[in-house]
Write a protein that holds these residues in place. Structure first.
Motif, PDB file in Angstrom:
ATOM      1  N   ARG A 187       0.834  -1.206   0.000  1.00  0.00           N
ATOM      2  CA  ARG A 187       0.000   0.000   0.000  1.00  0.00           C
ATOM      3  C   ARG A 187       0.868   1.255   0.000  1.00  0.00           C
ATOM      4  O   ARG A 187       0.564   2.230  -0.691  1.00  0.00           O
ATOM      5  N   TRP A 188       1.963   1.222   0.768  1.00  0.00           N
ATOM      6  CA  TRP A 188       2.888   2.368   0.807  1.00  0.00           C
ATOM      7  C   TRP A 188       3.463   2.622  -0.589  1.00  0.00           C
ATOM      8  O   TRP A 188       3.537   3.762  -1.042  1.00  0.00           O
ATOM      9  N   CYS A 199       0.748   4.035  -2.994  1.00  0.00           N
ATOM     10  CA  CYS A 199       0.436   5.446  -2.745  1.00  0.00           C
ATOM     11  C   CYS A 199       1.492   6.373  -3.341  1.00  0.00           C
ATOM     12  O   CYS A 199       1.197   7.529  -3.665  1.00  0.00           O
ATOM     13  N   PRO A 237      -0.836   1.368  -8.928  1.00  0.00           N
ATOM     14  CA  PRO A 237      -1.884   1.732  -7.982  1.00  0.00           C
ATOM     15  C   PRO A 237      -3.271   1.399  -8.542  1.00  0.00           C
ATOM     16  O   PRO A 237      -3.481   1.450  -9.760  1.00  0.00           O
TER      17      PRO A 237
END
Length: 220
Positions: free
Chosen positions: A158-159, A162, A168
């Protein structure tokens, strides 16, 4: 690979993944043993970035080709390559239910010869770094594609999403609009701006159709 009996399929997928790991290890060791100055390290960094970009572009090329040419019943490549991409349009979440070997086995099958050539006939430190980066990107592609669809993903992924370092979900959603006519690159998605703006795959499609390669009859 999905047309093989399950046990034989698992063995084949596991073997290709293991072969790529075994081939990548001596290349990585060869790189790690080299003393490098700051200029050399910068060259390696550029090679790593180049390898990642090539992996992203290749993911788009394969994705586009399997969306636009041949059929699911085409001998050999139909079940091996075409079916997974067409299934993904019918059920985008199907790949989130696939395991690691199923997601990486086909990629490793195509990657193993590239690693074998670089291992057997090394040309330069730069090429070693590029090939390893390419290999990492290729192996990760279907996992990153899966995580772009998954409701929950590991926190490190997720990091990275983002920060647009890997594919993404929002960027990949553009591919699933009716027509499936763009945003084919699914490793990082970085190359989509270039390939879509220049209509690279449209031009390539016209060229392949002109020489008689059969376009798909599947509806988008």
């Amino acid at each position: 690979m999905r047309s093989l009996p399950r046990r034989r399929l698992e063995i084949l997928e596991g073997s290709t993944v293991a072969a790529c790991a075994l081939l990548a290890f001596p290349i990585a060791r060869r790189l790690a043993a080299l003393p490098l100055d700051p200029v050399g390290l910068l060259g390696l960094l550029l090679a790593v970035i180049a390898g990642y970009l090539v992996a992203d572009l290749l993911s788009g090329l394969v994705h586009w080709f399997c969306d636009r040419f041949f059929e699911e019943h085409t001998p050999f490549i139909g079940r091996l390559l075409i079916y997974p991409f067409r299934e993904h349009h019918r059920d985008p979440l199907a790949m989130t239910r696939h395991g690691f070997l199923e997601l990486t086995g086909n990629s490793c099958l195509g990657l193993a010869p590239v690693l074998a050539l670089d291992w057997r006939w090394p040309l330069s430190v730069w090429l070693d770094a590029l090939v390893l980066s390419l290999a990492a990107g290729v192996v990760a592609t279907n996992l990153l594609h899966k995580w772009a669809h998954a409701a929950t993903v590991p926190a490190p992924v997720r990091w990275l999403q983002c920060r647009r370092l890997v594919l993404p979900p929002r960027a990949h959603a553009a591919h699933h609009r009716p027509g499936y006519a763009g945003a084919y690159c699914v490793t990082a998605g970085w190359m989509n701006a270039l390939t879509d703006r220049l209509r690279v795959f449209d031009a390539l499609g016209h060229a392949l159709a002109a020489v008689g390669l059969p376009r798909t009859t599947a509806s988008d």
